[in-house]
Motif scaffolding. Structure first.
Motif, PDB file in Angstrom:
ATOM      1  N   PRO A   1       0.819  -1.219   0.000  1.00  0.00           N
ATOM      2  CA  PRO A   1       0.000   0.000   0.000  1.00  0.00           C
ATOM      3  C   PRO A   1       0.850   1.264   0.000  1.00  0.00           C
ATOM      4  CG  PRO A   1      -0.761  -1.546   1.661  1.00  0.00           C
ATOM      5  CD  PRO A   1       0.558  -2.053   1.164  1.00  0.00           C
ATOM      6  N   GLU A   2       0.391   2.259  -0.715  1.00  0.00           N
ATOM      7  CA  GLU A   2       1.063   3.557  -0.772  1.00  0.00           C
ATOM      8  C   GLU A   2       0.176   4.651  -0.179  1.00  0.00           C
ATOM      9  OE1 GLU A   2       1.955   3.837  -4.954  1.00  0.00           O
ATOM     10  OE2 GLU A   2       3.334   2.132  -4.853  1.00  0.00           O
ATOM     11  N   VAL A   3      -0.881   4.235   0.515  1.00  0.00           N
ATOM     12  CA  VAL A   3      -1.809   5.156   1.162  1.00  0.00           C
ATOM     13  C   VAL A   3      -1.992   4.703   2.605  1.00  0.00           C
ATOM     14  CG1 VAL A   3      -3.039   5.813  -0.952  1.00  0.00           C
ATOM     15  CG2 VAL A   3      -3.798   3.821   0.352  1.00  0.00           C
ATOM     16  N   ILE A   4      -2.558   5.579   3.423  1.00  0.00           N
ATOM     17  CA  ILE A   4      -2.808   5.246   4.823  1.00  0.00           C
ATOM     18  C   ILE A   4      -4.268   5.553   5.167  1.00  0.00           C
ATOM     19  CG2 ILE A   4      -0.423   5.590   5.578  1.00  0.00           C
ATOM     20  CD1 ILE A   4      -1.276   8.354   6.630  1.00  0.00           C
ATOM     21  N   ALA A   5      -4.743   4.964   6.227  1.00  0.00           N
ATOM     22  CA  ALA A   5      -6.111   5.200   6.688  1.00  0.00           C
ATOM     23  C   ALA A   5      -6.303   6.692   6.961  1.00  0.00           C
ATOM     24  CB  ALA A   5      -6.411   4.400   7.940  1.00  0.00           C
ATOM     25  N   GLY A   6      -7.439   7.196   6.519  1.00  0.00           N
ATOM     26  CA  GLY A   6      -7.766   8.603   6.707  1.00  0.00           C
ATOM     27  C   GLY A   6      -7.462   9.451   5.489  1.00  0.00           C
ATOM     28  N   GLN A   7      -6.695   8.919   4.560  1.00  0.00           N
ATOM     29  CA  GLN A   7      -6.300   9.671   3.377  1.00  0.00           C
ATOM     30  C   GLN A   7      -7.446   9.725   2.365  1.00  0.00           C
ATOM     31  OE1 GLN A   7      -2.526   8.345   1.875  1.00  0.00           O
ATOM     32  NE2 GLN A   7      -2.784   9.370  -0.087  1.00  0.00           N
ATOM     33  N   SER A   8      -7.668  10.895   1.763  1.00  0.00           N
ATOM     34  CA  SER A   8      -8.660  11.050   0.701  1.00  0.00           C
ATOM     35  C   SER A   8      -7.983  10.807  -0.640  1.00  0.00           C
ATOM     36  CB  SER A   8      -9.261  12.455   0.710  1.00  0.00           C
ATOM     37  OG  SER A   8     -10.048  12.622   1.866  1.00  0.00           O
ATOM     38  N   ILE A   9      -8.670  10.051  -1.517  1.00  0.00           N
ATOM     39  CA  ILE A   9      -8.106   9.731  -2.821  1.00  0.00           C
ATOM     40  C   ILE A   9      -9.183   9.870  -3.889  1.00  0.00           C
ATOM     41  CG2 ILE A   9      -6.286   8.182  -1.979  1.00  0.00           C
ATOM     42  CD1 ILE A   9      -8.150   5.847  -2.568  1.00  0.00           C
ATOM     43  N   ALA A  10      -8.761   9.987  -5.131  1.00  0.00           N
ATOM     44  CA  ALA A  10      -9.669  10.055  -6.274  1.00  0.00           C
ATOM     45  C   ALA A  10      -9.595   8.744  -7.043  1.00  0.00           C
ATOM     46  CB  ALA A  10      -9.272  11.216  -7.188  1.00  0.00           C
ATOM     47  N   ALA A  11     -10.654   8.419  -7.765  1.00  0.00           N
ATOM     48  CA  ALA A  11     -10.645   7.230  -8.620  1.00  0.00           C
ATOM     49  C   ALA A  11      -9.482   7.349  -9.593  1.00  0.00           C
ATOM     50  CB  ALA A  11     -11.957   7.110  -9.381  1.00  0.00           C
ATOM     51  N   GLY A  12      -8.730   6.267  -9.729  1.00  0.00           N
ATOM     52  CA  GLY A  12      -7.581   6.248 -10.626  1.00  0.00           C
ATOM     53  C   GLY A  12      -6.270   6.599  -9.973  1.00  0.00           C
ATOM     54  N   ASP A  13      -6.294   7.114  -8.730  1.00  0.00           N
ATOM     55  CA  ASP A  13      -5.047   7.401  -8.020  1.00  0.00           C
ATOM     56  C   ASP A  13      -4.287   6.111  -7.746  1.00  0.00           C
ATOM     57  OD1 ASP A  13      -5.627  10.099  -7.892  1.00  0.00           O
ATOM     58  OD2 ASP A  13      -5.969  10.148  -5.720  1.00  0.00           O
ATOM     59  N   ALA A  14      -2.962   6.162  -7.838  1.00  0.00           N
ATOM     60  CA  ALA A  14      -2.127   5.016  -7.483  1.00  0.00           C
ATOM     61  C   ALA A  14      -2.220   4.814  -5.967  1.00  0.00           C
ATOM     62  CB  ALA A  14      -0.686   5.256  -7.898  1.00  0.00           C
ATOM     63  N   VAL A  15      -2.560   3.591  -5.542  1.00  0.00           N
ATOM     64  CA  VAL A  15      -2.723   3.315  -4.113  1.00  0.00           C
ATOM     65  C   VAL A  15      -1.820   2.190  -3.610  1.00  0.00           C
ATOM     66  CG1 VAL A  15      -5.078   4.227  -3.965  1.00  0.00           C
ATOM     67  CG2 VAL A  15      -4.725   1.810  -4.540  1.00  0.00           C
ATOM     68  N   ALA A  16      -1.243   1.406  -4.538  1.00  0.00           N
ATOM     69  CA  ALA A  16      -0.407   0.279  -4.130  1.00  0.00           C
ATOM     70  C   ALA A  16       0.378  -0.238  -5.327  1.00  0.00           C
ATOM     71  CB  ALA A  16      -1.271  -0.847  -3.552  1.00  0.00           C
ATOM     72  N   THR A  17       1.313  -1.157  -5.046  1.00  0.00           N
ATOM     73  CA  THR A  17       2.079  -1.847  -6.077  1.00  0.00           C
ATOM     74  C   THR A  17       1.951  -3.336  -5.822  1.00  0.00           C
ATOM     75  OG1 THR A  17       3.654  -0.013  -6.129  1.00  0.00           O
ATOM     76  CG2 THR A  17       4.370  -2.091  -7.106  1.00  0.00           C
ATOM     77  N   LEU A  18       1.607  -4.107  -6.870  1.00  0.00           N
ATOM     78  CA  LEU A  18       1.501  -5.560  -6.716  1.00  0.00           C
ATOM     79  C   LEU A  18       2.872  -6.154  -6.447  1.00  0.00           C
ATOM     80  CD1 LEU A  18      -0.910  -6.926  -9.492  1.00  0.00           C
ATOM     81  CD2 LEU A  18      -1.312  -6.753  -7.052  1.00  0.00           C
ATOM     82  N   ARG A  19       2.903  -7.148  -5.566  1.00  0.00           N
ATOM     83  CA  ARG A  19       4.146  -7.879  -5.327  1.00  0.00           C
ATOM     84  C   ARG A  19       3.863  -9.365  -5.431  1.00  0.00           C
ATOM     85  NH1 ARG A  19       3.728  -9.316   0.011  1.00  0.00           N
ATOM     86  NH2 ARG A  19       2.418  -7.960   1.248  1.00  0.00           N
ATOM     87  N   GLN A  20       4.879 -10.109  -5.747  1.00  0.00           N
ATOM     88  CA  GLN A  20       4.727 -11.544  -5.961  1.00  0.00           C
ATOM     89  C   GLN A  20       5.151 -12.281  -4.705  1.00  0.00           C
ATOM     90  OE1 GLN A  20       6.246 -12.470  -9.723  1.00  0.00           O
ATOM     91  NE2 GLN A  20       5.613 -14.598  -9.700  1.00  0.00           N
ATOM     92  N   THR A  21       4.357 -13.282  -4.301  1.00  0.00           N
ATOM     93  CA  THR A  21       4.689 -14.055  -3.099  1.00  0.00           C
ATOM     94  C   THR A  21       4.917 -15.525  -3.411  1.00  0.00           C
ATOM     95  OG1 THR A  21       2.358 -14.420  -2.629  1.00  0.00           O
ATOM     96  CG2 THR A  21       3.398 -12.502  -1.581  1.00  0.00           C
TER      97      THR A  21
END
Length: 186
Positions: free
Chosen positions: A139-159
């Motif tokens: 995740p690149e966001v935290i609880a409480g943060q306001s965001i718009a549709a289409g904003d980058a919020v995370a990066t996929l990682r492989q497990t």
């Protein structure tokens, strides 16, 4: 588990978490308490929505713009049978390692941390619509943060050796709905 929440106490917390707020607990503590006390995803969504109720502006009761959360093919669609025999309440996307995850709806992030068997869980509340995304991502966001549709919020990682996947579930008026009817076609 280390939480990514960095917010102070928010005035106007909802009734489900008022006892913690009255005790002077921080949003981090209260959200962690929601996560540890909630036995179901429905319970967690209700608790964090109640907790953030006083921090979101819900003047307009209509859904705003939407976005596809990750580039990739759809492995499982809403209503299809899962590999465990249940019925899917969302869509599973297969993406590439390092792919950008985008907010499917705009609103306030109410949860951004690992939770139970879901892996990383991100909950975005836009008053009438709640989008939940789960999987292996950073995740690149935290609880409480306001965001718009289409904003980058995370990066996929492989497990594992398989391509990373992202689960998207959408709720309107507390009921799951087919995300394909809300997000744009790819």
């Amino acid at each position: 588990m280390t939480s990514r929440f960095r917010l102070a106490l928010v005035p106007g917390l909802g009734t489900a978490c008022l006892s913690l707020a009255a005790a002077g607990c921080s949003v981090e503590h209260t959200t962690n308490r929601c996560a540890s006390d909630s036995m179901t995803l429905d319970g967690l969504v209700k608790c964090v929505r109640d907790m953030h109720a006083g921090t979101r502006s819900c003047a307009a009761a209509e859904r705003g713009p939407t976005a596809v959360p990750v580039a990739g093919r759809r492995l499982l669609r809403y209503g299809e049978t899962t590999k465990h025999g249940g019925t899917s309440r969302g869509i599973v996307f297969e993406g590439a390692r390092g792919a950008e995850v985008r907010a499917p709806v705009g609103g306030r992030v109410t949860y951004a941390d690992p939770w139970r068997s879901y892996g990383d869980l991100l909950i975005i509340d836009s008053c009438t619509t709640v989008a939940l995304m789960a999987g292996a991502f950073s995740p690149e966001v935290i609880a409480g943060q306001s965001i718009a549709a289409g904003d980058a919020v995370a990066t996929l990682r492989q497990t594992s050796s398989e391509a990373p996947v992202l689960y998207l579930e959408v709720r309107e008026d507390d009921a799951t709905v087919d995300p394909a009817g809300i997000i744009p076609a790819d």
